[in-house]
Design an enzyme around this catalytic site. Structure first.
Site, PDB file in Angstrom:
ATOM      1  N   GLY A  28       0.855  -1.192   0.000  1.00 19.12           N
ATOM      2  CA  GLY A  28       0.000   0.000   0.000  1.00 19.12           C
ATOM      3  C   GLY A  28       0.887   1.237   0.000  1.00 19.12           C
ATOM      4  CG  HIS A  30       2.110   6.263   1.561  1.00 15.66           C
ATOM      5  ND1 HIS A  30       3.116   6.815   2.329  1.00 15.66           N
ATOM      6  CD2 HIS A  30       1.409   5.441   2.386  1.00 15.66           C
ATOM      7  CE1 HIS A  30       3.006   6.359   3.561  1.00 15.66           C
ATOM      8  NE2 HIS A  30       1.987   5.519   3.625  1.00 15.66           N
ATOM      9  CG  HIS A  33       5.630   2.964   2.511  1.00 19.79           C
ATOM     10  ND1 HIS A  33       4.332   3.231   2.147  1.00 19.79           N
ATOM     11  CD2 HIS A  33       5.551   2.220   3.643  1.00 19.79           C
ATOM     12  CE1 HIS A  33       3.514   2.672   3.013  1.00 19.79           C
ATOM     13  NE2 HIS A  33       4.210   2.062   3.938  1.00 19.79           N
ATOM     14  N   GLY A 143       9.556   4.572   9.797  1.00 20.55           N
ATOM     15  CA  GLY A 143       9.033   5.933   9.786  1.00 20.55           C
ATOM     16  C   GLY A 143       8.582   6.384  11.168  1.00 20.55           C
ATOM     17  CE  LYS A 144      10.963  11.624  14.481  1.00 20.83           C
ATOM     18  NZ  LYS A 144      11.885  12.788  14.425  1.00 20.83           N
ATOM     19  CE  LYS A 145       0.273   7.823   9.662  1.00 18.63           C
ATOM     20  NZ  LYS A 145       0.181   6.338   9.814  1.00 18.63           N
ATOM     21  CD  GLN A 149       6.004  -0.363  13.213  1.00 20.57           C
ATOM     22  OE1 GLN A 149       5.063  -1.150  13.195  1.00 20.57           O
ATOM     23  NE2 GLN A 149       6.409   0.247  12.113  1.00 20.57           N
TER      24      GLN A 149
HETATM   25  O1  PAF Z   1       4.921  -0.436   9.816  1.00 21.81           O
HETATM   26  C1  PAF Z   1       4.581  -1.460   9.165  1.00 21.81           C
HETATM   27  O2  PAF Z   1       4.256  -1.407   7.966  1.00 21.81           O
HETATM   28  C2  PAF Z   1       4.565  -2.811   9.867  1.00 21.81           C
HETATM   29  O3  PAF Z   1       4.179  -2.680  11.185  1.00 21.81           O
HETATM   30  C3  PAF Z   1       5.914  -3.570   9.759  1.00 21.81           C
HETATM   31  C4  PAF Z   1       7.035  -2.804  10.425  1.00 21.81           C
HETATM   32  C5  PAF Z   1       6.253  -3.801   8.294  1.00 21.81           C
HETATM   33  C6  PAF Z   1       5.814  -4.942  10.445  1.00 21.81           C
HETATM   34  O4  PAF Z   1       4.836  -5.748   9.876  1.00 21.81           O
END
Ligand code: PAF
Length: 279
Positions: A28, A30, A33, A143-145, A149
């Site tokens: 997906g 954009h 990424h 990413g920091k968004k 995570q």
């Molecule tokens: O941020 C994401 O797209 C997902 O959480 C990741 C890091 C690819 C793990 O599945």
């Protein structure tokens, strides 16, 4: 650019590289990424992007089935951005047997996103650890968004002594400041216009803090009230310390304002860092 689906072919292909940087994604794609790909390019000779919609991080009620999947479009974007290898495994390649061995993240994973998406970071950490073991990159870009995570992945690398450098990428925004997200494509036209309010209220909180307001609870409640008044269902608006992601205390300097809220059927997240230097 090569698109590889199985682990042994990937290992064979990467065996001849002196350094590898990984951009893990769920597709997906954009510009957010793609900006991570640009960062990866400066970190290693070979850039690998993984595309894998990781079932482990979705609750049964969440959007696993609807999550945008278009490998051909994603690969075109990645190729144009100079990615060397796309790793796009099938589910049975990453999870040939039920993944019962799970990585248990620290308690911070039960707050913020984790409070509203129980088990989410267990699923993320387990998948990211597997990707690190498969790709064995020297660097990986996040990413920091997805601020929390990023924090949890850094902590995983630190506490498990993983030989990979975690590199962060800034949030990429549309011209009206909406943070780019794969889930933005779920928004109706009206919702898309309204969606910018999330960034707007976070900016107001940031401005309040920059002006010396330290009543964090009131700032959070005001922001929630504005969103609710415009039809949003708010999961959280929280002012936290950047380094620990614990709730901000008066006197802390590096803060981040994080928000998650539903607009119709779409859940959006965003955040803004703010320096709370004494005024
Ligand atoms: O941020 C994401 O797209 C997902 O959480 C990741 C890091 C690819 C793990 O599945």
């Amino acid at each position: 650019m090569e698109v590889i689906a199985d682990i042994s072919s990937l290992r064979l292909r990467l065996g001849r590289e002196s350094s590898v940087a990984l951009v893990p994604t769920m597709g997906g794609l954009h510009e957010g990424h793609l900006s991570l790909v640009d960062i990866a390019r400066h970190r290693a000779d070979c850039v690998v992007a993984s595309i894998f919609v990781n079932r482990l991080q979705f609750a049964p009620t969440e959007d696993f089935d609807q999550y945008p999947r278009n490998l051909a479009d994603d690969c075109e974007l990645l190729e144009n951005r100079g990615v060397d290898v796309v790793f796009a495994p099938e589910e049975k390649t990453l999870y040939p047997v039920a993944q019962e061995f799970m990585l248990e993240p620290p308690p911070v994973a039960d707050t913020l996103e984790g409070e509203f998406r129980p088990g989410f970071f267990r699923g993320v950490a387990t998948a990211v650890l597997k990707l690190f073991n498969i790709v064995q990159p020297q660097a990986a870009v996040f990413g920091k968004k997805d601020y929390q995570q990023l924090h949890i992945v850094r902590e995983m690398v630190r506490q498990l002594n993983l030989p990979v450098e975690i590199v962060e990428g800034e949030i990429i925004r549309a011209s009206d400041h909406l943070a780019l997200s794969s889930r933005n494509r779920y928004l109706t036209e009206r919702e898309r216009a309204e969606a910018t309010r999330l960034h707007h209220v976070l900016s107001q909180v940031k401005q309040g803090i920059a002006n010396g307001d330290r009543n964090f609870h009131e700032l959070e409640e005001n922001a929630k009230g504005i969103l609710c008044g415009h039809g949003w269902k708010v999961d959280y608006i929280a002012i936290q310390q950047c380094d620990t992601l614990m709730p901000a205390q008066v006197g802390d300097e590096n803060l981040v304002i994080l928000g998650a809220a539903w607009l119709g059927k779409t859940r959006l997240i965003d955040n803004l860092e703010v320096s709370a230097t004494r005024v």
